[in-house]
Enzyme design. Structure first.
Site, PDB file in Angstrom:
ATOM      1  N   SER A  34     -22.149 -16.777 -11.788  1.00 51.82           N
ATOM      2  CA  SER A  34     -21.214 -17.115 -12.857  1.00 51.82           C
ATOM      3  C   SER A  34     -21.049 -15.961 -13.840  1.00 51.82           C
ATOM      4  O   SER A  34     -21.862 -15.024 -13.888  1.00 51.82           O
ATOM      5  CB  SER A  34     -21.706 -18.343 -13.623  1.00 51.82           C
ATOM      6  OG  SER A  34     -22.847 -18.007 -14.398  1.00 51.82           O
ATOM      7  N   ASP A  60     -11.373 -19.606 -14.620  1.00 52.84           N
ATOM      8  CA  ASP A  60     -11.484 -20.731 -15.541  1.00 52.84           C
ATOM      9  C   ASP A  60     -10.657 -20.507 -16.807  1.00 52.84           C
ATOM     10  O   ASP A  60     -11.081 -19.826 -17.734  1.00 52.84           O
ATOM     11  CB  ASP A  60     -12.955 -20.950 -15.908  1.00 52.84           C
ATOM     12  CG  ASP A  60     -13.174 -22.243 -16.678  1.00 52.84           C
ATOM     13  OD1 ASP A  60     -12.183 -22.919 -17.021  1.00 52.84           O
ATOM     14  OD2 ASP A  60     -14.349 -22.578 -16.930  1.00 52.84           O
ATOM     15  N   THR A 112     -28.255 -26.593 -12.054  1.00 52.62           N
ATOM     16  CA  THR A 112     -29.391 -27.015 -12.873  1.00 52.62           C
ATOM     17  C   THR A 112     -30.560 -27.515 -12.034  1.00 52.62           C
ATOM     18  O   THR A 112     -31.724 -27.308 -12.392  1.00 52.62           O
ATOM     19  CB  THR A 112     -28.944 -28.101 -13.872  1.00 52.62           C
ATOM     20  OG1 THR A 112     -27.903 -27.574 -14.707  1.00 52.62           O
ATOM     21  CG2 THR A 112     -30.094 -28.549 -14.753  1.00 52.62           C
ATOM     22  N   ASP A 168     -18.188 -17.374 -10.214  1.00 57.62           N
ATOM     23  CA  ASP A 168     -17.902 -18.695 -10.771  1.00 57.62           C
ATOM     24  C   ASP A 168     -17.605 -18.667 -12.271  1.00 57.62           C
ATOM     25  O   ASP A 168     -18.158 -17.856 -13.013  1.00 57.62           O
ATOM     26  CB  ASP A 168     -19.097 -19.623 -10.508  1.00 57.62           C
ATOM     27  CG  ASP A 168     -18.731 -21.083 -10.555  1.00 57.62           C
ATOM     28  OD1 ASP A 168     -17.623 -21.439 -10.098  1.00 57.62           O
ATOM     29  OD2 ASP A 168     -19.548 -21.883 -11.036  1.00 57.62           O
TER      30      ASP A 168
END
Length: 283
Positions: free
Chosen positions: A49, A105, A230, A83
Site C-alpha cells: 500500500s 484510490d 490486519t 494498493d
C-alpha cells in the site's frame, strides 16, 4: 512465478472462488504470504500500500524489488499489486517496478472528481499494461469519507465503471479496515445486486474483520478479490510477543521474526483454502 493480477482474479472468478490478496509491510510479510500460498498450492496476490511505501521512507523500489524477487522464485502464481494509491507519482512508478496492477484510490473526493481522476489514471495505467482497481462508496475504518455505514449504490457503480474503464471495483458492503475482531456482517443482497450491475470483478476490502461463513457467502454472492491485512499483523505481533515473553534474554531478531513469519504463513494458507472453495453464484 510472477503472474498478472488480472489473470489470477479472472481464474478465481471463473472457478466461482475468491482470489486472496494480502498486505505486505516487511520482507517477512512477503516471504510468509508466498510460503502460505505454496503450502496451500494456490495463487496469491502480494499487495503493497501507499502507507507501506510511506513507512519505507517513501521509497517504493526496495520493498518492491524484494517482493518481486520472492514472487519470481515461488512455485505458485504470484501477482504484485500496489494498493490504495492516492499519489499520481506513485501510481506512475508501478509498472517499472514489476507491478501488474494498482488500486487507484480517489474515493475521498466528490463523485465527479473521483471519476475524472480515476479515468485519467486508468488511461495511463492501461498504456503501461496495468490492471486498475478503484473504490466507490468508501469502505469503513478510515476518517471522513471512509466512515463506517457507507454503502455502494449499484446504479452509481455501473455508471462509474462505464465512465472510468476500471478493471475491478472495491465496494462498500459492510466491511471495515483495521478490524481486530471478526464480527463484520456483510450485505449479501447488495453484493448480489452489485454483481448484476457491474461487469468487472468486485473487491472486498477490510476482510480481516469478516468471519469465515460471511466470506464464503460474499464470494457466493459475487465478491472475487478478497483483501486481507490486519489478520497478518495480528499473527505477526502475537508470535513476536509470545517469543519475547518466553525468553527475556533474547536479542536476535531472527528468532522472533521467524516465529512471526511462520504464524503469518499459516494464516495465509488457511485463508486461501477457504477462499478457493468453489461456490455457485446464484442468478
Amino acid at each position: 512465478m510472477l503472474n498478472p493480477t488480472g489473470e489470477i482474479v479472472a481464474a478465481a472468478r471463473a472457478a466461482g472462488g475468491g482470489a486472496g490478496a494480502f498486505n505486505v509491510i516487511t520482507v517477512e510479510h512477503a516471504e510468509a504470504i508466498v510460503t502460505g500460498a505454496e503450502e496451500a498450492g494456490l495463487p496469491v496476490i502480494l499487495q503493497i500500500s501507499e502507507n507501506a511505501v510511506r513507512f519505507h521512507h517513501g521509497r517504493l523500489a526496495p520493498i518492491a524489488a524484494a517482493a518481486r524477487a520472492i514472487a519470481v522464485s515461488s512455485t505458485v502464481p504470484v501477482a504484485l499489486h500496489l494498493d490504495h494509491v492516492e499519489s499520481d507519482d506513485l501510481f506512475d512508478q508501478a509498472a517499472a517496478h514489476g507491478f501488474g496492477s494498482v488500486m487507484y484510490d480517489a474515493s475521498t473526493r466528490p463523485y465527479a472528481e473521483n471519476v475524472a481522476a480515476t479515468a485519467a489514471a486508468v488511461r495511463r495505467g492501461h498504456a503501461t499494461g496495468l490492471w486498475v482497481e478503484s473504490e466507490l462508496g468508501a469502505v469503513g475504518g478510515k476518517d471522513g469519507a471512509h466512515a463506517p455505514g457507507v454503502r455502494t449504490d449499484p446504479g452509481e457503480a455501473a455508471a462509474y465503471v462505464a465512465a472510468t474503464g476500471v478493471d475491478a471495483l472495491a465496494v462498500a458492503v459492510g466491511s471495515s479496515h483495521a478490524m481486530h475482531t471478526r464480527t463484520a456482517r456483510l450485505d449479501h443482497d447488495l453484493i448480489g445486486r452489485l454483481r448484476l450491475a457491474v461487469p468487472v470483478p468486485l473487491v472486498l476490502h477490510g476482510s480481516s474483520g469478516v468471519p469465515d461463513d460471511e466470506l464464503v457467502a460474499a464470494i457466493r454472492a459475487g465478491m472475487v478479490k478478497i483483501n486481507i491485512g490486519t489478520a497478518l499483523n495480528s499473527a505477526f505481533t502475537g508470535a513476536v510477543r509470545d517469543t519475547l515473553d518466553g525468553d527475556a534474554a533474547l536479542v536476535d531478531p531472527r528468532r522472533y521474526l521467524a516465529s512471526a513469519r511462520t504464524a503469518m504463513a499459516g494464516t495465509v494458507a488457511a485463508a486461501l483454502r477457504l477462499l478457493a472453495t468453489p461456490t455457485v453464484v446464484a442468478g
